[in-house]
Enzyme design. Structure first.
Site, PDB file in Angstrom:
ATOM      1  N   ALA A  14       0.808  -1.229   0.000  1.00  0.00           N
ATOM      2  CA  ALA A  14       0.000   0.000   0.000  1.00  0.00           C
ATOM      3  C   ALA A  14       0.838   1.275   0.000  1.00  0.00           C
ATOM      4  CB  ALA A  14      -0.954  -0.017   1.191  1.00  0.00           C
ATOM      5  N   THR A  38       6.993  -2.786   1.731  1.00  0.00           N
ATOM      6  CA  THR A  38       8.316  -3.319   2.075  1.00  0.00           C
ATOM      7  C   THR A  38       9.003  -2.434   3.123  1.00  0.00           C
ATOM      8  OG1 THR A  38       8.914  -2.368  -0.064  1.00  0.00           O
ATOM      9  CG2 THR A  38       8.912  -4.723   0.074  1.00  0.00           C
ATOM     10  N   ASN A  89      -2.714  -7.371  -1.677  1.00  0.00           N
ATOM     11  CA  ASN A  89      -2.512  -6.632  -2.929  1.00  0.00           C
ATOM     12  C   ASN A  89      -1.063  -6.632  -3.424  1.00  0.00           C
ATOM     13  OD1 ASN A  89      -3.038  -4.241  -4.931  1.00  0.00           O
ATOM     14  ND2 ASN A  89      -1.455  -3.499  -3.513  1.00  0.00           N
ATOM     15  N   TYR A 154       4.360 -14.371 -13.978  1.00  0.00           N
ATOM     16  CA  TYR A 154       3.269 -13.529 -13.473  1.00  0.00           C
ATOM     17  C   TYR A 154       1.908 -14.199 -13.689  1.00  0.00           C
ATOM     18  CZ  TYR A 154       0.614  -9.204 -12.665  1.00  0.00           C
ATOM     19  OH  TYR A 154      -0.259  -8.254 -12.172  1.00  0.00           O
ATOM     20  N   ALA A 156       1.256 -17.354 -14.048  1.00  0.00           N
ATOM     21  CA  ALA A 156       1.130 -18.525 -13.160  1.00  0.00           C
ATOM     22  C   ALA A 156       0.807 -18.077 -11.739  1.00  0.00           C
ATOM     23  CB  ALA A 156       2.423 -19.339 -13.188  1.00  0.00           C
ATOM     24  N   LYS A 158      -0.758 -15.363 -10.777  1.00  0.00           N
ATOM     25  CA  LYS A 158      -2.116 -14.812 -10.651  1.00  0.00           C
ATOM     26  C   LYS A 158      -3.195 -15.887 -10.854  1.00  0.00           C
ATOM     27  CE  LYS A 158      -0.933 -10.606  -9.612  1.00  0.00           C
ATOM     28  NZ  LYS A 158      -1.207 -10.067  -8.264  1.00  0.00           N
TER      29      LYS A 158
HETATM   30  P1  NAD Z   1       3.015  -1.148  -7.785  1.00  0.00           P
HETATM   31  O1  NAD Z   1       4.293  -1.678  -8.297  1.00  0.00           O
HETATM   32  O2  NAD Z   1       2.645   0.277  -8.078  1.00  0.00           O
HETATM   33  O3  NAD Z   1       2.959  -1.340  -6.183  1.00  0.00           O
HETATM   34  C1  NAD Z   1       3.272  -2.575  -5.600  1.00  0.00           C
HETATM   35  C2  NAD Z   1       3.238  -2.458  -4.092  1.00  0.00           C
HETATM   36  O4  NAD Z   1       3.609  -3.743  -3.560  1.00  0.00           O
HETATM   37  C3  NAD Z   1       4.231  -1.450  -3.524  1.00  0.00           C
HETATM   38  O5  NAD Z   1       3.609  -0.786  -2.422  1.00  0.00           O
HETATM   39  C4  NAD Z   1       5.388  -2.322  -2.997  1.00  0.00           C
HETATM   40  O6  NAD Z   1       6.057  -1.752  -1.878  1.00  0.00           O
HETATM   41  C5  NAD Z   1       4.593  -3.551  -2.557  1.00  0.00           C
HETATM   42  N1  NAD Z   1       5.427  -4.758  -2.452  1.00  0.00           N
HETATM   43  C6  NAD Z   1       6.143  -5.377  -3.420  1.00  0.00           C
HETATM   44  N2  NAD Z   1       6.771  -6.458  -2.919  1.00  0.00           N
HETATM   45  C7  NAD Z   1       6.416  -6.532  -1.606  1.00  0.00           C
HETATM   46  C8  NAD Z   1       6.727  -7.424  -0.548  1.00  0.00           C
HETATM   47  N3  NAD Z   1       7.527  -8.487  -0.726  1.00  0.00           N
HETATM   48  N4  NAD Z   1       6.202  -7.184   0.681  1.00  0.00           N
HETATM   49  C9  NAD Z   1       5.396  -6.109   0.885  1.00  0.00           C
HETATM   50  N5  NAD Z   1       5.055  -5.238  -0.079  1.00  0.00           N
HETATM   51  C10 NAD Z   1       5.560  -5.450  -1.311  1.00  0.00           C
HETATM   52  O7  NAD Z   1       1.886  -2.150  -8.271  1.00  0.00           O
HETATM   53  P2  NAD Z   1       0.339  -1.905  -8.694  1.00  0.00           P
HETATM   54  O8  NAD Z   1       0.291  -1.665 -10.152  1.00  0.00           O
HETATM   55  O9  NAD Z   1      -0.312  -0.951  -7.763  1.00  0.00           O
HETATM   56  O10 NAD Z   1      -0.222  -3.384  -8.473  1.00  0.00           O
HETATM   57  C11 NAD Z   1      -0.821  -3.791  -7.256  1.00  0.00           C
HETATM   58  C12 NAD Z   1      -1.372  -5.187  -7.427  1.00  0.00           C
HETATM   59  O11 NAD Z   1      -2.306  -5.203  -8.510  1.00  0.00           O
HETATM   60  C13 NAD Z   1      -0.318  -6.243  -7.756  1.00  0.00           C
HETATM   61  O12 NAD Z   1      -0.651  -7.459  -7.124  1.00  0.00           O
HETATM   62  C14 NAD Z   1      -0.441  -6.371  -9.257  1.00  0.00           C
HETATM   63  O13 NAD Z   1       0.015  -7.623  -9.721  1.00  0.00           O
HETATM   64  C15 NAD Z   1      -1.926  -6.194  -9.444  1.00  0.00           C
HETATM   65  N6  NAD Z   1      -2.307  -5.772 -10.793  1.00  0.00           N
HETATM   66  C16 NAD Z   1      -1.884  -4.595 -11.326  1.00  0.00           C
HETATM   67  C17 NAD Z   1      -2.275  -4.258 -12.607  1.00  0.00           C
HETATM   68  C18 NAD Z   1      -1.856  -2.977 -13.263  1.00  0.00           C
HETATM   69  O14 NAD Z   1      -2.196  -2.778 -14.450  1.00  0.00           O
HETATM   70  N7  NAD Z   1      -1.152  -2.079 -12.595  1.00  0.00           N
HETATM   71  C19 NAD Z   1      -3.097  -5.120 -13.358  1.00  0.00           C
HETATM   72  C20 NAD Z   1      -3.512  -6.307 -12.781  1.00  0.00           C
HETATM   73  C21 NAD Z   1      -3.113  -6.627 -11.497  1.00  0.00           C
END
Ligand code: NAD
Length: 246
Positions: A14, A38, A89, A154, A156, A158
């Site tokens: 978050a 993180t 998330n 990725y 796999a 999801k």
């Molecule tokens: P982002 O890269 O902007 O943010 C990712 C967040 O995850 C960051 O806050 C980071 O600190 C945290 N993080 C990463 N590894 C971590 C760990 N080991 N422990 C704790 N926190 C950790 O990503 P986003 O685009 O906001 O995506 C969020 C989620 O939505 C992800 O699961 C992603 O796969 C999914 N998603 C995103 C999209 C897209 O188009 N952006 C599409 C489908 C799914």
């Protein structure tokens, strides 16, 4: 407006993007929120709590690490008194063609995107089962349903999140806990900003609603699944993808 007053939510990943917006929307709906990333970010928590008028606390924790999750979740339960909502998330990408993908690129993505959901859900399950209520929302992806070249790790991870969601939903339904997944399509965040502009335009042209999604679009779906209004929905995957998977 969805009402989450009196509820406590944990949102992982978050610090930015979809997770940050989800924390913001849940807090705007009245929930007190523990934000995990993180790295701990007390300034972010302060900004959210002062603008939205609810308690928001920040925790630094690698959500794929069992020991760190155990300690962090214990601390959150003690500080907030209870947890009603868990949003799994956190996620990463390490895209690459199969023939060139390194073992660590595969393992890291499975660990952060899939193992973390297992570890965090297990860490909260006893607490929620004891209270005979809870909402768990897992961040899947369109790529866990229909995908493309270069994302074997990725996709796999999801698809695994979707399987885990359905199994956990069956396991916890008798205890008043719902477990659902949200499957975003193409959302404008740091994760997708890494992609070349021409690729983004190509994706956009293939989206029935002809636009990329915003983190707010995803956060609104999470807030609904977290609400009392969604009490009869479990084991589902809600697409937030502009019609991509229609
Ligand atoms: P982002 O890269 O902007 O943010 C990712 C967040 O995850 C960051 O806050 C980071 O600190 C945290 N993080 C990463 N590894 C971590 C760990 N080991 N422990 C704790 N926190 C950790 O990503 P986003 O685009 O906001 O995506 C969020 C989620 O939505 C992800 O699961 C992603 O796969 C999914 N998603 C995103 C999209 C897209 O188009 N952006 C599409 C489908 C799914």
């Amino acid at each position: 407006m969805i009402d989450l007053k009196g509820k406590v939510a944990i949102v992982t990943g978050a610090s930015r993007g979809i997770g940050l917006e989800t924390a913001r929307v849940l807090a705007a709906c009245g929930a007190r929120v523990a934000v995990i990333a993180t790295k701990e970010n007390p300034d972010l928590a302060l900004e959210l709590s002062s603008t939205l008028g609810v308690e928001v606390r920040s925790y630094g924790c690698d959500v794929s690490n069992t020991e760190q999750v155990t300690v962090t979740f214990k601390s959150i339960i003690e500080t907030f008194g209870a947890v009603d909502i868990l949003v799994n998330n956190a996620g990463i990408t390490r895209d690459g063609l199969l023939m060139r993908m390194k073992d660590e690129d595969f393992d890291d993505v499975i660990r952060v995107n899939l193992r973390s959901v297992f570890v965090c859900t297990r860490a909260i399950a006893r607490h929620m089962m004891g209270r005979r209520s809870g909402r768990i929302i897992n961040m899947a992806s369109i790529n866990g349903i229909r995908t493309q070249a270069g994302q074997s790790n990725y996709a796999a991870s999801k698809a695994g999140v979707i399987g885990l969601t359905k199994s956990n939903a069956m396991e916890m339904a008798g205890r008043g806990i719902t477990v659902n997944a949200v499957a975003p399509g193409f959302i404008q965040t740091d994760m997708t900003a890494k992609l070349p502009a021409e690729m983004i335009e190509k994706y956009k042209a293939g989206i029935p609603l002809q636009d990329l999604g915003s983190p707010r679009d995803v956060a609104n779906a999470v807030a609904f699944l977290a609400s009392d209004e969604a009490r009869y929905i479990t084991g589902q995957v809600l697409g937030v993808d502009g019609g991509l998977n229609a």
